[in-house]
Scaffold this motif. Structure first.
Motif, PDB file in Angstrom:
ATOM      1  N   ASN A 240      40.134  37.014  54.646  1.00  7.23           N
ATOM      2  CA  ASN A 240      40.331  38.342  55.224  1.00  7.23           C
ATOM      3  C   ASN A 240      40.373  39.415  54.142  1.00  7.23           C
ATOM      4  O   ASN A 240      39.839  40.522  54.316  1.00  7.23           O
ATOM      5  CB  ASN A 240      41.620  38.382  56.044  1.00  7.23           C
ATOM      6  CG  ASN A 240      41.516  37.590  57.338  1.00  7.23           C
ATOM      7  OD1 ASN A 240      40.419  37.284  57.804  1.00  7.23           O
ATOM      8  ND2 ASN A 240      42.644  37.251  57.925  1.00  7.23           N
ATOM      9  N   LEU A 241      41.015  39.087  53.003  1.00  8.74           N
ATOM     10  CA  LEU A 241      41.117  40.039  51.902  1.00  8.74           C
ATOM     11  C   LEU A 241      39.739  40.373  51.337  1.00  8.74           C
ATOM     12  O   LEU A 241      39.411  41.545  51.109  1.00  8.74           O
ATOM     13  CB  LEU A 241      42.011  39.452  50.804  1.00  8.74           C
ATOM     14  CG  LEU A 241      42.235  40.320  49.569  1.00  8.74           C
ATOM     15  CD1 LEU A 241      43.133  41.501  49.912  1.00  8.74           C
ATOM     16  CD2 LEU A 241      42.853  39.493  48.447  1.00  8.74           C
ATOM     17  N   LEU A 242      38.919  39.351  51.124  1.00  2.00           N
ATOM     18  CA  LEU A 242      37.584  39.574  50.584  1.00  2.00           C
ATOM     19  C   LEU A 242      36.715  40.360  51.566  1.00  2.00           C
ATOM     20  O   LEU A 242      35.995  41.286  51.173  1.00  2.00           O
ATOM     21  CB  LEU A 242      36.916  38.239  50.255  1.00  2.00           C
ATOM     22  CG  LEU A 242      37.597  37.358  49.198  1.00  2.00           C
ATOM     23  CD1 LEU A 242      36.760  36.112  48.942  1.00  2.00           C
ATOM     24  CD2 LEU A 242      37.823  38.115  47.904  1.00  2.00           C
ATOM     25  N   GLN A 243      36.790  39.995  52.825  1.00  2.98           N
ATOM     26  CA  GLN A 243      35.999  40.687  53.840  1.00  2.98           C
ATOM     27  C   GLN A 243      36.401  42.151  53.950  1.00  2.98           C
ATOM     28  O   GLN A 243      35.543  43.028  54.103  1.00  2.98           O
ATOM     29  CB  GLN A 243      36.143  39.982  55.191  1.00  2.98           C
ATOM     30  CG  GLN A 243      35.460  38.620  55.233  1.00  2.98           C
ATOM     31  CD  GLN A 243      35.715  37.862  56.518  1.00  2.98           C
ATOM     32  OE1 GLN A 243      36.717  38.095  57.202  1.00  2.98           O
ATOM     33  NE2 GLN A 243      34.826  36.942  56.858  1.00  2.98           N
ATOM     34  N   GLU A 244      37.700  42.415  53.844  1.00  4.03           N
ATOM     35  CA  GLU A 244      38.177  43.793  53.897  1.00  4.03           C
ATOM     36  C   GLU A 244      37.695  44.576  52.676  1.00  4.03           C
ATOM     37  O   GLU A 244      37.283  45.739  52.790  1.00  4.03           O
ATOM     38  CB  GLU A 244      39.706  43.824  53.963  1.00  4.03           C
ATOM     39  CG  GLU A 244      40.334  45.209  53.977  1.00  4.03           C
ATOM     40  CD  GLU A 244      40.011  46.017  55.229  1.00  4.03           C
ATOM     41  OE1 GLU A 244      40.326  47.220  55.245  1.00  4.03           O
ATOM     42  OE2 GLU A 244      39.435  45.454  56.186  1.00  4.03           O
ATOM     43  N   GLY A 245      37.690  43.948  51.510  1.00  2.00           N
ATOM     44  CA  GLY A 245      37.198  44.615  50.305  1.00  2.00           C
ATOM     45  C   GLY A 245      35.720  44.957  50.414  1.00  2.00           C
ATOM     46  O   GLY A 245      35.291  46.043  50.020  1.00  2.00           O
ATOM     47  N   ILE A 246      34.938  44.036  50.962  1.00  2.00           N
ATOM     48  CA  ILE A 246      33.506  44.278  51.157  1.00  2.00           C
ATOM     49  C   ILE A 246      33.286  45.409  52.152  1.00  2.00           C
ATOM     50  O   ILE A 246      32.453  46.297  51.933  1.00  2.00           O
ATOM     51  CB  ILE A 246      32.811  42.985  51.630  1.00  2.00           C
ATOM     52  CG1 ILE A 246      32.823  41.939  50.504  1.00  2.00           C
ATOM     53  CG2 ILE A 246      31.384  43.266  52.088  1.00  2.00           C
ATOM     54  CD1 ILE A 246      32.428  40.547  50.948  1.00  2.00           C
ATOM     55  N   ARG A 247      34.057  45.383  53.238  1.00  2.00           N
ATOM     56  CA  ARG A 247      33.925  46.433  54.257  1.00  2.00           C
ATOM     57  C   ARG A 247      34.257  47.807  53.665  1.00  2.00           C
ATOM     58  O   ARG A 247      33.528  48.786  53.893  1.00  2.00           O
ATOM     59  CB  ARG A 247      34.854  46.138  55.436  1.00  2.00           C
ATOM     60  CG  ARG A 247      34.750  47.165  56.580  1.00  2.00           C
ATOM     61  CD  ARG A 247      35.866  47.036  57.586  1.00  2.00           C
ATOM     62  NE  ARG A 247      37.167  47.329  56.991  1.00  2.00           N
ATOM     63  CZ  ARG A 247      37.583  48.562  56.752  1.00  2.00           C
ATOM     64  NH1 ARG A 247      36.813  49.612  57.010  1.00  2.00           N
ATOM     65  NH2 ARG A 247      38.771  48.752  56.222  1.00  2.00           N
ATOM     66  N   GLN A 248      35.352  47.881  52.881  1.00  2.00           N
ATOM     67  CA  GLN A 248      35.747  49.150  52.279  1.00  2.00           C
ATOM     68  C   GLN A 248      34.682  49.661  51.307  1.00  2.00           C
ATOM     69  O   GLN A 248      34.405  50.863  51.260  1.00  2.00           O
ATOM     70  CB  GLN A 248      37.087  48.995  51.568  1.00  2.00           C
ATOM     71  CG  GLN A 248      38.265  48.825  52.517  1.00  2.00           C
ATOM     72  CD  GLN A 248      39.584  48.719  51.785  1.00  2.00           C
ATOM     73  OE1 GLN A 248      39.625  48.329  50.617  1.00  2.00           O
ATOM     74  NE2 GLN A 248      40.663  49.052  52.452  1.00  2.00           N
TER      75      GLN A 248
END
Length: 265
Positions: A240-248
């Motif tokens: 979730n952390l990585l996906q959120e970083g990519i999205r941001q």
């Protein structure tokens, strides 16, 4: 997408080149790790404290001290990993001493006085709720055995999944030994980040809003003896952390209408 591909995609963004990304990432670790342990500072208050040295009004001073100590311990831990320092009992005690530097209490025991600000192992038995931890006289041996297990893993594990699991397992096993009177959770999460830095992996964060699920994963792992319980929880947090970083990052490149760049990181 498997975790190796997700990490490659995340690292391929070169977020370290984004202004202050690394700083804010470390502040997020400080915020969530201390909030799990009772800090009432918001992430913005944590940011202002770390970057400007200003303590928030209306919040206990001890919470600000906890955050500042954690930040110093985090910087020390990551630098130790980058320098390839040996992972031994002395290093773990140094990390805990920094975590507890200004909030550590004095414990008077039958075996003498223990200053929790020095990284000394506990000399008494402890419990948390219905969870009991190993007897104090087993702490040093169990910690040494854990560090030997980790050191052997560092030398032999090559796949990303194995490396991540080693960091998650180290986190779980150290907090299960509970070698210190205080700061065990923070020290265990820093040990996890030490190994991730050693392997050049993005740093994991246990989000404070998921504290209940985090504790439940620890308890379930202890009850069943199945490390996969904790691994699965941590992998979900990590993904979730990585996906959120990519999205941001993608929003930064193409901001939605009405969204300010400064709100993204």
């Amino acid at each position: 997408m498997d975790i190796s591909s997700l990490i490659a995609q995340y690292k391929g963004l070169h977020l370290e080149d984004v202004i202050d990304h690394d700083t804010f990432n470390l502040i997020a670790i400080d915020h969530h790790s201390t909030k799990i342990e009772g800090s009432t500072l918001t992430e913005v208050e944590t940011q202002v404290l770390i970057m400007e040295g200003r303590t928030p009004n209306g919040k206990p001073l001890e919470h600000s001290l906890m955050v500042k100590d954690h930040h110093a311990a985090l910087l020390f831990t990551l630098e130790a990993a980058r320098q390839g320092k040996e992972l031994n009992i002395g290093l773990i005690q140094q990390i805990n001493a920094l975590v507890m530097k200004t909030t550590g209490k004095i414990y008077n025991t039958m075996l003498g006085t223990i200053d929790a600000a020095t990284g000394a192992f506990r000399k008494g038995n402890v419990s948390a709720g219905n969870t009991y931890f190993p007897n104090y006289d087993k702490v040093e041996r169990l910690t040494a055995e854990l560090l030997k297990l980790i050191s052997n893993g560092i030398k032999s594990l090559h796949s990303t999944e194995e490396q991540l699991n080693l960091s998650f397992d180290a986190h779980y096993r150290l907090v299960s030994i509970h070698p210190f009177y205080d700061g065990n959770g923070r020290t265990s999460r820093l040990l996890m980040n030490f190994l991730q830095t050693l392997y050049n992996l993005p740093l994991a964060i246990v989000k404070s809003e998921n504290k209940a699920a985090y504790i439940e994963a620890i308890i379930k792992t202890k009850e069943t003896g199945d490390l996969n319980c904790f691994r699965e929880f941590m992998l979900k947090e990590y993904t979730n952390l990585l996906q959120e970083g990519i999205r941001q990052y993608r929003e930064m490149e193409n901001p939605p209408e009405g969204k300010d760049f400064n709100s993204l990181f």
